[in-house]
Design a protein around this motif. Structure first.
Motif, PDB file in Angstrom:
ATOM      1  N   PHE A 142       0.396  -1.477  -0.343  1.00  0.00           N
ATOM      2  CA  PHE A 142      -0.096   0.313   0.226  1.00  0.00           C
ATOM      3  C   PHE A 142       0.941   1.689  -0.030  1.00  0.00           C
ATOM      4  O   PHE A 142       1.932   1.277   0.926  1.00  0.00           O
ATOM      5  CB  PHE A 142      -1.011  -0.157   1.189  1.00  0.00           C
ATOM      6  CG  PHE A 142      -2.086   0.847   1.337  1.00  0.00           C
ATOM      7  CD1 PHE A 142      -2.810   1.023   0.722  1.00  0.00           C
ATOM      8  CD2 PHE A 142      -1.660   2.074   2.469  1.00  0.00           C
ATOM      9  CE1 PHE A 142      -4.495   2.202   0.848  1.00  0.00           C
ATOM     10  CE2 PHE A 142      -2.779   3.370   2.122  1.00  0.00           C
ATOM     11  CZ  PHE A 142      -3.997   2.964   1.552  1.00  0.00           C
TER      12      PHE A 142
ATOM     13  N   ARG B 171       1.446   4.747   0.854  1.00  0.00           N
ATOM     14  CA  ARG B 171       0.405   5.790   1.802  1.00  0.00           C
ATOM     15  C   ARG B 171       0.510   7.054   1.310  1.00  0.00           C
ATOM     16  O   ARG B 171      -0.335   8.124   1.938  1.00  0.00           O
ATOM     17  CB  ARG B 171       0.761   5.733   3.187  1.00  0.00           C
ATOM     18  CG  ARG B 171       0.461   6.230   3.789  1.00  0.00           C
ATOM     19  CD  ARG B 171       1.218   6.346   6.268  1.00  0.00           C
ATOM     20  NE  ARG B 171       1.448   5.358   5.929  1.00  0.00           N
ATOM     21  CZ  ARG B 171       0.252   4.634   6.545  1.00  0.00           C
ATOM     22  NH1 ARG B 171      -0.863   4.926   6.604  1.00  0.00           N
ATOM     23  NH2 ARG B 171       0.588   3.149   6.608  1.00  0.00           N
TER      24      ARG B 171
ATOM     25  N   LEU C  76      -2.496   9.930  -1.139  1.00  0.00           N
ATOM     26  CA  LEU C  76      -3.272  10.888  -0.905  1.00  0.00           C
ATOM     27  C   LEU C  76      -2.897  12.553  -1.292  1.00  0.00           C
ATOM     28  O   LEU C  76      -1.966  12.841  -1.080  1.00  0.00           O
ATOM     29  CB  LEU C  76      -4.314  10.706   0.689  1.00  0.00           C
ATOM     30  CG  LEU C  76      -4.969   8.818   0.390  1.00  0.00           C
ATOM     31  CD1 LEU C  76      -5.535   9.368   2.192  1.00  0.00           C
ATOM     32  CD2 LEU C  76      -6.121   9.381   0.363  1.00  0.00           C
TER      33      LEU C  76
ATOM     34  N   LEU D 271      -6.303   5.054  10.136  1.00  0.00           N
ATOM     35  CA  LEU D 271      -4.762   5.114   9.816  1.00  0.00           C
ATOM     36  C   LEU D 271      -3.652   4.693   8.508  1.00  0.00           C
ATOM     37  O   LEU D 271      -3.145   5.420   8.489  1.00  0.00           O
ATOM     38  CB  LEU D 271      -4.037   5.562  11.136  1.00  0.00           C
ATOM     39  CG  LEU D 271      -2.500   6.252  11.476  1.00  0.00           C
ATOM     40  CD1 LEU D 271      -3.108   7.647  11.022  1.00  0.00           C
ATOM     41  CD2 LEU D 271      -2.398   6.685  13.082  1.00  0.00           C
ATOM     42  N   PRO D 272      -4.287   3.377   8.562  1.00  0.00           N
ATOM     43  CA  PRO D 272      -3.253   2.627   7.910  1.00  0.00           C
ATOM     44  C   PRO D 272      -3.930   2.987   6.767  1.00  0.00           C
ATOM     45  O   PRO D 272      -2.893   2.585   5.267  1.00  0.00           O
ATOM     46  CB  PRO D 272      -3.853   1.008   7.940  1.00  0.00           C
ATOM     47  CG  PRO D 272      -4.169   1.246   9.981  1.00  0.00           C
ATOM     48  CD  PRO D 272      -4.682   2.344  10.158  1.00  0.00           C
ATOM     49  N   MET D 273      -4.716   3.433   6.470  1.00  0.00           N
ATOM     50  CA  MET D 273      -5.692   3.882   5.322  1.00  0.00           C
ATOM     51  C   MET D 273      -4.602   5.542   4.630  1.00  0.00           C
ATOM     52  O   MET D 273      -5.457   6.539   3.883  1.00  0.00           O
ATOM     53  CB  MET D 273      -6.837   4.310   5.438  1.00  0.00           C
ATOM     54  CG  MET D 273      -7.627   3.020   5.352  1.00  0.00           C
ATOM     55  SD  MET D 273      -9.552   2.778   5.149  1.00  0.00           S
ATOM     56  CE  MET D 273      -9.762   1.275   5.761  1.00  0.00           C
ATOM     57  N   GLY D 274      -4.347   6.309   5.650  1.00  0.00           N
ATOM     58  CA  GLY D 274      -4.019   7.880   5.319  1.00  0.00           C
ATOM     59  C   GLY D 274      -4.973   8.051   5.570  1.00  0.00           C
ATOM     60  O   GLY D 274      -4.879   9.525   4.943  1.00  0.00           O
TER      61      GLY D 274
END
Lengths: 106, 257
Positions: A101, A103, A106, B230-233
């Motif tokens: 993933f 990060r 975004l 949080l781990p998803m940003g």
């Protein structure tokens, strides 16, 4: 630090693996299949909180797991080789995400 | 320590109350079996759930911020959903009718399990059938809904939707105290959490609004949910405890400073 704790570690300092982590064994019986379906089943059987980004786990498949074991051990078995990993958020909450993933997207 | 003697008027009131409690129900029961007694009102506060048995044929599960008024007679159970959402489980009966009124909609049910939600801001009524079938009137045309069907009734008319059984189960997860998500946007998920909590989540970054969320959470654990983002940003805009004065938990993407 044993192997299981290492698996739970991430570069993120906010995560913790404490001694009072939920350690009761639970009975699980989950078939192999696509991650969204198997994680939903994991939640149903363990009554734990799990969060994932639906888009990001699409196309990932998880392994079957059955028996009486700790919830996080069940999750570790499921996710082995799936390209997904989990992070422990608190005693009863996990976040699942792709191992690669990015990060910063975004 | 000796307690002070009760004044005579309190003792007299107690006797009157006892007499009323014993004799009034006897009198009411003798007063025509079809006489509708005073409706009972059941309510829940924010984040609360409640299960109530209504007569011999119906069980109601009240979701957060819900108010139900119930009138019972031997031949009918008339329920008015005044606000919020409830799941009704109605047993089969040849001699007992169950009606639910929600806004302009009336739902007649026999041997069915269905939820009714009165949406805020006059946004209509949702009816979701898990088992059996129900009849909707008060709409332009009467509508019969069967298992795994949903109707949204508003001033624009009736919108019907056929769902998978698993999707119906997901939407009714609130009866277990959990919220379940299968690809809903963060915006929708936040709106759902805010129904159950005084501490409101608020998205302050357009980039994260459309994140698709999966998983399951206790409806009253917004902090746990936010930690798992949080781990998803996604992170909280402000560290430390939730602002007690506003009760707001503000969410932003990792790159927003």
């Amino acid at each position: 630090m044993n192997r299981r704790q290492l698996l739970c570690c991430t570069p993120l300092g906010f995560l913790r693996v404490s001694d009072n982590q939920e350690s009761a064994n639970v009975r699980v019986e989950i078939n192999a299949g696509n991650a969204a379906a198997t994680l939903t089943e994991f939640i149903r059987q363990t009554r734990l909180q799990v969060l994932f980004e639906a888009d990001a786990i699409r196309g990932h498949n998880t392994r079957a797991v059955s028996g009486r074991l700790e919830a996080r051990e069940a999750l570790r078995v499921m996710l082995e080789g799936s390209g997904l990993m989990f992070e422990i958020v608190n005693d009863r909450t996990y976040a699942v995400r792709p191992a690669s993933f990015a990060r910063t997207r975004l | 320590m000796r307690s002070p003697a009760r004044p005579a008027w309190i003792r007299a009131s107690f006797h009157v109350a006892t007499t009323l409690a014993v004799f009034v129900p006897l009198g009411l029961s003798a007063w025509g079996s079809e006489q509708l007694s005073e409706p009972l009102v059941y309510t829940t506060g924010i984040g609360e759930a409640r299960r109530v048995v209504l007569g011999q044929h119906t069980v109601a599960n009240l979701n957060t911020r819900t108010s139900l008024s119930v009138g019972l007679t031997p031949s009918a159970c008339d329920i008015e959903l005044q606000s919020g959402e409830a799941l009704f489980e109605v047993r089969r009966s040849d001699a007992h009718e169950v009606h639910v009124i929600a806004g302009q909609v009336r739902i007649d049910a026999d041997a069915a399990a269905f939820s009714v939600r009165l949406r805020d801001q006059d946004d209509g009524v949702d009816v979701l059938v898990r088992k059996g079938d129900v009849k909707l009137t008060g709409t332009r045309e009467p509508v019969t809904l069967t298992a795994n069907q949903k109707a949204h009734v508003s001033s624009h008319g009736v919108k019907l939707e056929r769902l998978d059984e698993s999707e119906v189960q997901r939407r009714l997860q609130w009866t277990t105290g959990y919220l379940s998500f299968a690809g809903q946007t963060l915006e929708e998920v936040v709106e759902e959490f805010n129904r159950y909590n005084m501490r409101k989540l608020i998205i302050e970054d357009r980039a994260i609004r459309r994140l698709q969320i999966g998983g399951s959470f206790q409806s009253t654990d917004p902090e746990g949910f936010v930690a798992a983002l949080l781990p998803m940003g996604v992170r909280r805009a402000d560290a430390g405890p939730v602002d007690a004065s506003t009760g707001l938990i503000r969410l932003v993407g990792m790159q927003v400073r």
